[in-house]
Design a protein around this motif. Structure first.
Motif, PDB file in Angstrom:
ATOM      1  N   PRO A 116     -59.812  41.261 -28.244  1.00 49.24           N
ATOM      2  CA  PRO A 116     -61.112  41.947 -28.223  1.00 49.24           C
ATOM      3  C   PRO A 116     -61.021  43.436 -27.895  1.00 49.24           C
ATOM      4  CG  PRO A 116     -60.837  40.564 -26.279  1.00 49.24           C
ATOM      5  CD  PRO A 116     -59.704  40.249 -27.197  1.00 49.24           C
ATOM      6  N   LEU A 117     -59.903  43.875 -27.333  1.00 47.88           N
ATOM      7  CA  LEU A 117     -59.837  45.260 -26.868  1.00 47.88           C
ATOM      8  C   LEU A 117     -59.112  46.193 -27.831  1.00 47.88           C
ATOM      9  CD1 LEU A 117     -59.180  44.782 -23.047  1.00 47.88           C
ATOM     10  CD2 LEU A 117     -61.306  44.767 -24.315  1.00 47.88           C
ATOM     11  N   LEU A 118     -58.613  45.649 -28.942  1.00 48.28           N
ATOM     12  CA  LEU A 118     -57.937  46.502 -29.916  1.00 48.28           C
ATOM     13  C   LEU A 118     -58.718  46.468 -31.222  1.00 48.28           C
ATOM     14  CD1 LEU A 118     -54.228  45.373 -29.354  1.00 48.28           C
ATOM     15  CD2 LEU A 118     -55.334  47.417 -28.485  1.00 48.28           C
ATOM     16  N   THR A 119     -58.766  47.607 -31.924  1.00 47.69           N
ATOM     17  CA  THR A 119     -59.460  47.615 -33.209  1.00 47.69           C
ATOM     18  C   THR A 119     -58.672  46.766 -34.199  1.00 47.69           C
ATOM     19  OG1 THR A 119     -58.270  49.518 -34.086  1.00 47.69           O
ATOM     20  CG2 THR A 119     -60.230  49.984 -32.775  1.00 47.69           C
ATOM     21  N   ILE A 120     -59.376  46.290 -35.227  1.00 47.94           N
ATOM     22  CA  ILE A 120     -58.670  45.452 -36.200  1.00 47.94           C
ATOM     23  C   ILE A 120     -57.604  46.276 -36.908  1.00 47.94           C
ATOM     24  CG2 ILE A 120     -60.593  43.853 -36.500  1.00 47.94           C
ATOM     25  CD1 ILE A 120     -61.123  45.304 -39.171  1.00 47.94           C
ATOM     26  N   GLY A 121     -57.846  47.579 -37.068  1.00 48.31           N
ATOM     27  CA  GLY A 121     -56.837  48.457 -37.672  1.00 48.31           C
ATOM     28  C   GLY A 121     -55.572  48.506 -36.828  1.00 48.31           C
ATOM     29  N   ASP A 122     -55.749  48.624 -35.495  1.00 46.95           N
ATOM     30  CA  ASP A 122     -54.589  48.626 -34.592  1.00 46.95           C
ATOM     31  C   ASP A 122     -53.791  47.339 -34.742  1.00 46.95           C
ATOM     32  OD1 ASP A 122     -55.078  51.053 -33.526  1.00 46.95           O
ATOM     33  OD2 ASP A 122     -56.167  50.326 -31.770  1.00 46.95           O
ATOM     34  N   GLN A 123     -54.516  46.231 -34.803  1.00 49.60           N
ATOM     35  CA  GLN A 123     -53.826  44.944 -34.846  1.00 49.60           C
ATOM     36  C   GLN A 123     -53.110  44.761 -36.177  1.00 49.60           C
ATOM     37  OE1 GLN A 123     -55.933  41.645 -32.814  1.00 49.60           O
ATOM     38  NE2 GLN A 123     -57.508  43.102 -32.260  1.00 49.60           N
ATOM     39  N   LEU A 124     -53.717  45.261 -37.249  1.00 55.20           N
ATOM     40  CA  LEU A 124     -53.060  45.173 -38.557  1.00 55.20           C
ATOM     41  C   LEU A 124     -51.832  46.082 -38.615  1.00 55.20           C
ATOM     42  CD1 LEU A 124     -56.159  45.091 -40.897  1.00 55.20           C
ATOM     43  CD2 LEU A 124     -54.273  43.485 -41.041  1.00 55.20           C
ATOM     44  N   THR A 125     -52.007  47.339 -38.202  1.00 52.65           N
ATOM     45  CA  THR A 125     -50.886  48.276 -38.351  1.00 52.65           C
ATOM     46  C   THR A 125     -49.730  47.891 -37.434  1.00 52.65           C
ATOM     47  OG1 THR A 125     -52.028  49.763 -36.847  1.00 52.65           O
ATOM     48  CG2 THR A 125     -52.152  50.280 -39.174  1.00 52.65           C
ATOM     49  N   GLU A 126     -50.022  47.370 -36.252  1.00 51.31           N
ATOM     50  CA  GLU A 126     -48.906  47.001 -35.373  1.00 51.31           C
ATOM     51  C   GLU A 126     -48.080  45.894 -36.013  1.00 51.31           C
ATOM     52  OE1 GLU A 126     -49.989  45.469 -31.534  1.00 51.31           O
ATOM     53  OE2 GLU A 126     -51.178  43.841 -32.367  1.00 51.31           O
ATOM     54  N   THR A 127     -48.748  44.988 -36.726  1.00 52.35           N
ATOM     55  CA  THR A 127     -48.018  43.910 -37.397  1.00 52.35           C
ATOM     56  C   THR A 127     -47.197  44.467 -38.560  1.00 52.35           C
ATOM     57  OG1 THR A 127     -49.964  42.576 -36.916  1.00 52.35           O
ATOM     58  CG2 THR A 127     -48.296  41.594 -38.332  1.00 52.35           C
ATOM     59  N   ILE A 128     -47.825  45.359 -39.334  1.00 51.68           N
ATOM     60  CA  ILE A 128     -47.123  45.937 -40.490  1.00 51.68           C
ATOM     61  C   ILE A 128     -45.928  46.764 -40.024  1.00 51.68           C
ATOM     62  CG2 ILE A 128     -47.363  47.551 -42.409  1.00 51.68           C
ATOM     63  CD1 ILE A 128     -50.359  46.613 -42.509  1.00 51.68           C
ATOM     64  N   LEU A 129     -46.143  47.603 -39.008  1.00 52.69           N
ATOM     65  CA  LEU A 129     -45.058  48.458 -38.517  1.00 52.69           C
ATOM     66  C   LEU A 129     -43.913  47.634 -37.941  1.00 52.69           C
ATOM     67  CD1 LEU A 129     -47.137  51.300 -36.834  1.00 52.69           C
ATOM     68  CD2 LEU A 129     -45.733  51.471 -38.884  1.00 52.69           C
ATOM     69  N   GLU A 130     -44.269  46.476 -37.373  1.00 53.05           N
ATOM     70  CA  GLU A 130     -43.231  45.631 -36.784  1.00 53.05           C
ATOM     71  C   GLU A 130     -42.302  45.067 -37.858  1.00 53.05           C
ATOM     72  OE1 GLU A 130     -42.728  44.904 -33.400  1.00 53.05           O
ATOM     73  OE2 GLU A 130     -40.894  44.081 -34.240  1.00 53.05           O
ATOM     74  N   HIS A 131     -42.877  44.741 -39.022  1.00 54.93           N
ATOM     75  CA  HIS A 131     -42.100  43.973 -39.993  1.00 54.93           C
ATOM     76  C   HIS A 131     -41.654  44.756 -41.225  1.00 54.93           C
ATOM     77  CE1 HIS A 131     -42.621  40.269 -37.870  1.00 54.93           C
ATOM     78  NE2 HIS A 131     -43.910  40.409 -37.828  1.00 54.93           N
ATOM     79  N   LEU A 132     -42.386  45.792 -41.597  1.00 59.64           N
ATOM     80  CA  LEU A 132     -42.062  46.470 -42.844  1.00 59.64           C
ATOM     81  C   LEU A 132     -41.565  47.880 -42.550  1.00 59.64           C
ATOM     82  CD1 LEU A 132     -45.150  45.310 -44.949  1.00 59.64           C
ATOM     83  CD2 LEU A 132     -42.884  44.281 -44.846  1.00 59.64           C
ATOM     84  N   PRO A 133     -40.634  48.376 -43.358  1.00 55.97           N
ATOM     85  CA  PRO A 133     -40.061  49.703 -43.105  1.00 55.97           C
ATOM     86  C   PRO A 133     -40.977  50.809 -43.610  1.00 55.97           C
ATOM     87  CG  PRO A 133     -39.032  48.738 -45.023  1.00 55.97           C
ATOM     88  CD  PRO A 133     -40.029  47.735 -44.538  1.00 55.97           C
ATOM     89  N   VAL A 134     -42.159  50.926 -43.017  1.00 56.21           N
ATOM     90  CA  VAL A 134     -43.095  51.959 -43.456  1.00 56.21           C
ATOM     91  C   VAL A 134     -43.529  52.779 -42.243  1.00 56.21           C
ATOM     92  CG1 VAL A 134     -43.954  50.595 -45.382  1.00 56.21           C
ATOM     93  CG2 VAL A 134     -45.099  50.454 -43.170  1.00 56.21           C
ATOM     94  N   GLY A 135     -44.069  53.968 -42.501  1.00 57.35           N
ATOM     95  CA  GLY A 135     -44.568  54.812 -41.428  1.00 57.35           C
ATOM     96  C   GLY A 135     -46.040  54.537 -41.159  1.00 57.35           C
ATOM     97  N   GLN A 136     -46.569  55.230 -40.157  1.00 56.06           N
ATOM     98  CA  GLN A 136     -47.955  55.000 -39.739  1.00 56.06           C
ATOM     99  C   GLN A 136     -48.970  55.221 -40.874  1.00 56.06           C
ATOM    100  OE1 GLN A 136     -49.163  53.877 -36.730  1.00 56.06           O
ATOM    101  NE2 GLN A 136     -51.223  53.984 -37.594  1.00 56.06           N
ATOM    102  N   PRO A 137     -48.880  56.319 -41.641  1.00 52.98           N
ATOM    103  CA  PRO A 137     -49.901  56.518 -42.690  1.00 52.98           C
ATOM    104  C   PRO A 137     -49.860  55.402 -43.745  1.00 52.98           C
ATOM    105  CG  PRO A 137     -48.578  58.507 -42.371  1.00 52.98           C
ATOM    106  CD  PRO A 137     -47.911  57.422 -41.614  1.00 52.98           C
ATOM    107  N   GLU A 138     -48.631  55.035 -44.137  1.00 57.00           N
ATOM    108  CA  GLU A 138     -48.473  53.959 -45.115  1.00 57.00           C
ATOM    109  C   GLU A 138     -49.009  52.634 -44.551  1.00 57.00           C
ATOM    110  OE1 GLU A 138     -47.355  53.676 -48.157  1.00 57.00           O
ATOM    111  OE2 GLU A 138     -46.791  51.553 -48.342  1.00 57.00           O
ATOM    112  N   ALA A 139     -48.730  52.387 -43.280  1.00 60.60           N
ATOM    113  CA  ALA A 139     -49.214  51.158 -42.649  1.00 60.60           C
ATOM    114  C   ALA A 139     -50.738  51.119 -42.647  1.00 60.60           C
ATOM    115  CB  ALA A 139     -48.678  51.063 -41.215  1.00 60.60           C
ATOM    116  N   GLN A 140     -51.334  52.276 -42.392  1.00 57.41           N
ATOM    117  CA  GLN A 140     -52.796  52.383 -42.389  1.00 57.41           C
ATOM    118  C   GLN A 140     -53.351  52.033 -43.778  1.00 57.41           C
ATOM    119  OE1 GLN A 140     -54.551  53.291 -39.717  1.00 57.41           O
ATOM    120  NE2 GLN A 140     -56.572  53.874 -40.492  1.00 57.41           N
ATOM    121  N   GLU A 141     -52.712  52.573 -44.818  1.00 57.12           N
ATOM    122  CA  GLU A 141     -53.161  52.288 -46.183  1.00 57.12           C
ATOM    123  C   GLU A 141     -53.001  50.806 -46.505  1.00 57.12           C
ATOM    124  OE1 GLU A 141     -54.857  54.198 -48.318  1.00 57.12           O
ATOM    125  OE2 GLU A 141     -54.870  55.525 -46.569  1.00 57.12           O
ATOM    126  N   ARG A 142     -51.873  50.241 -46.090  1.00 57.86           N
ATOM    127  CA  ARG A 142     -51.651  48.821 -46.336  1.00 57.86           C
ATOM    128  C   ARG A 142     -52.661  47.963 -45.594  1.00 57.86           C
ATOM    129  NH1 ARG A 142     -46.329  46.568 -47.813  1.00 57.86           N
ATOM    130  NH2 ARG A 142     -45.174  48.200 -48.852  1.00 57.86           N
TER     131      ARG A 142
END
Lengths: 339, 328
Positions: A116-142
């Motif tokens: 409840p305390l993290l935005t859905i964007g934060d939760q999505l990007t943290e998962t993407i950044l953890e697993h895929l070799p992309v940077g923050q802007p790319e993770a945001q787009e994904r």
């Protein structure tokens, strides 16, 4: 990976292969097996429905596959193969890299699955950044693309919203986006519609079916809802007291059940596709796991049980053409009289 | 938001007024200041004259009203004992107490949260269990006893740290600080530890309980299922969710650190406002007592207000306009 690529490989190896899986929980009253000798495959682009009553071992099987069994529960036997490679004996850290990346999971209650305390964007990007070799802007787009894919309107504007700003159905879409954002090969959906309104349930099932078809992922759909199975699954695995009692194409199993338990389950479920009829109940209740009867676990409730059923060993699926774990299966023609 | 703050400030003022009223109702039971001020050689006429001069012949609501009248103009009167303005005395003493409270609060927070998280994550480990057992001592031993024990060990036996006072202080403007000299810092260690130990164990046990609760939540399980690292799960997902109740308690505790400094200051002869208050009670120095109590209540009320505002910073669900309604 392209759809063709996934499907090309799918013909060779199933995405998920569970072989004789045994999960054990040591308790004071002895060791129980919530999952006992379960085997099945799921291919790319296929939805396998795993159905059964509460405590039949459906969720336990899913948790074992993704390596999230709560101690003291543990895998005591069998193999789990993902794309042909064993994953049940991986180290904690290697298993963590499989979770999310290769296997996505969707839980029952979308209201409590999101932090409840993290935005859905934060939760999505943290998962993407953890697993895929992309940077923050790319993770945001994904992340935005993942939200659009699951049908969140105005995804770009809503990415910085908190979970409480979404309705239940929308939150389950976010949960699905989270499970899929690192492009896993397998998705385990554990009762994904149980906590939702009926009208929303249909939308979520349609979404799962579409994503499964478009992305070619394999889906394990764990539910106790026969209606959901009938709507979504390609094949269905019926579980009873930790055992797989019937496995087959959904249409076959639903209309021409071979195991008496499946037949009883169908007879007790209101399904529009089977027309108007009187619902019947199966007498008795599923035995507790520490008090299983000898032989077939269903024998005390089974009308067809004979002496052979009351003695070990319990029948496996091979007892009836790899379809039903029953010594005396219903014949396809006898279905009408049984149901 | 602004309306909320205004409402809270108004409530706070009401609380302050009531605290003052209760305080003044109780002052007459503490003793008669006139006895102390005039000494043995006095006549009844002297007593009456001084009473009248100090306004002590009036009923307490009237005394309280006079106090308020003066207080809103920033005038807290003269100390009966020292004959100097109370505000001067308080300001002179305040830095010692605030520095002590700041250091022990920092100590309590840092170690409380750190150990709380540690004992929750490693809840079956030997170290975690040992810490939990030891923390019972911190919760159950009274502050003065811990202080005296520490003095015995570190001052009397080992001779490492001073047993009383503030050490050398440096004067910066109107503020005196012990942070800049070695003796000042040495003198701070024992009292700060003594004062912060109880709060530290309290915060630690609270963080541990909350953390264990949060770690059972579905979103933690979901975070695991997404393959996030344990560190991210523990500190990003779990710790943040434990902070709301922790902030409530911690905020109130920081207030009581300043208030409870009385005992620690007495044990260590720390020249702060707590010691001043104890001496004022012995002398029935009403202006000092009144001003001290008002100051403590202002701090409590202020900290409470800050705590409530911190909720908004941490929990986005509270930021929603109430009239919009919630989806759940």
């Amino acid at each position: 990976m392209t759809r063709e690529g996934r499907q090309g490989r799918a013909n060779a190896t199933p995405v998920l292969s569970v072989r004789d899986l045994i999960v054990e929980i040591p308790t004071r009253a002895g060791t129980v097996r919530p999952t006992d000798g379960v085997s099945y495959d799921i291919r790319a682009g296929e939805i396998l429905g795993v159905v059964g009553e509460s405590g039949a071992g459906k969720s336990m099987t899913g948790n074992a596959v993704i390596g999230l069994l709560d101690p003291p529960a543990r895998i005591a036997g069998g193999e789990i193969l993902l794309n042909g490679e064993r994953i049940d004996n991986l180290s904690r850290d290697k298993l963590r890299k499989v979770r999310g990346r290769k296997i996505g999971m969707i839980f029952q209650d979308p209201l409590t699955s999101l932090n409840p305390l993290l935005t859905i964007g934060d939760q999505l990007t943290e998962t993407i950044l953890e697993h895929l070799p992309v940077g923050q802007p790319e993770a945001q787009e994904r992340a935005i693309a993942a939200l659009e894919e699951v049908g969140i309107p105005a995804a770009r504007a809503r990415i910085d919203s908190y979970p409480h700003e979404f309705s239940g159905g929308m939150r389950q879409r976010v949960v699905i986006a989270l499970a899929l954002c690192a492009e896993p090969d397998l998705v385990i959906a554990d009762e994904p519609t149980t906590a939702l309104d009926v009208s929303v349930q249909a939308q979520i099932i349609a979404l799962l079916k579409r994503l499964c078809r478009e992305k070619g992922v394999a889906v394990m759909l764990v539910t106790h809802d026969m209606g959901v199975i009938a709507e979504a699954a390609d094949r269905v695995a019926v579980m009873y007291a930790g055992r797989l009692v019937e496995l087959g194409p959904v249409r076959e199993v639903l209309t021409r059940a071979r195991h008496p338990y499946t037949a009883g389950l169908m007879a007790s479920t209101p399904l529009a596709s089977l027309g108007h009829r009187r619902l019947r109940q199966i007498p008795g209740a599923m035995p507790r796991l520490n008090a299983l009867p000898p032989g077939c676990p269903f024998n005390p409730r089974c009308e067809r049980a004979e002496d052979k059923c009351r003695q070990p060993p319990a029948p496996g699926l091979e007892a009836c053409e790899g379809r039903a774990a029953c010594w005396f299966p219903l014949t396809p023609d006898a279905e009408e009289s049984a149901a | 938001m602004l309306a909320y703050i205004i409402r809270r400030v108004f409530q706070s003022a009401l609380v302050l007024l009531i605290v003052g009223l209760v305080a003044f109702a109780m002052f007459r039971f503490v003793g008669d200041p006139v006895d102390n001020m005039l000494g043995q050689e006095r006549t009844q006429a002297d007593v009456e004259r001084l009473r009248q001069q100090l306004g002590l012949d009036q009923p307490f609501p009237v005394q309280y009203w006079r106090f308020l009248e003066q207080a809103v103009q920033g005038n807290f009167g003269l100390s009966y004992r020292q004959g100097r303005p109370v505000s001067d005395i308080l300001i002179e003493r305040l830095p010692a107490t605030l520095e002590l409270a700041f250091v022990s609060g920092l100590f309590a927070l840092a170690f409380g949260i750190g150990l709380g998280v540690f004992t929750a994550i490693r809840r079956k480990g030997f170290a975690a269990n040992a810490i939990m057992t030891l923390s019972l001592i911190g919760v159950s031993l009274p502050t003065f006893l811990i202080g005296i024990l520490l003095i015995y060990v570190f001052s009397v036996e080992l001779g490492w740290l001073p047993s009383f006072g503030r050490g050398e202080v440096t004067r910066i403007g109107g503020w005196t600080t012990g942070f800049l000299t070695e003796s000042g810092i040495k003198a701070l260690i024992l009292p700060a530890f003594t004062l912060g130990l109880y709060q530290m164990t309290l915060i630690m046990r609270l963080v541990r309980t909350e953390m264990l609760e949060v770690l059972r939540q579905d979103y933690i399980r979901f975070a695991r299922a997404r393959g996030l690292r344990e560190r991210a799960i523990n500190f990003r997902h779990a710790l943040k969710n434990t902070l709301v109740p922790v902030i409530t308690i911690t905020g109130l505790q920081l207030g009581s650190i300043i208030a409870f400094a009385i005992i620690t200051e007495t044990v260590f002869q720390w020249p702060g406002v707590g010691l001043l208050f104890i001496n004022a009670i012995q002398f029935v120095d009403i202006p000092v007592m009144a001003a001290y109590l008002m100051m403590i209540s202002v701090m409590f009320v202020g900290i409470n207000l800050i705590v409530d505002l911190l909720y908004f910073a941490i929990d986005p669900r509270l930021r929603v306009d109430r009239s919009a309604g919630k989806a759940t």
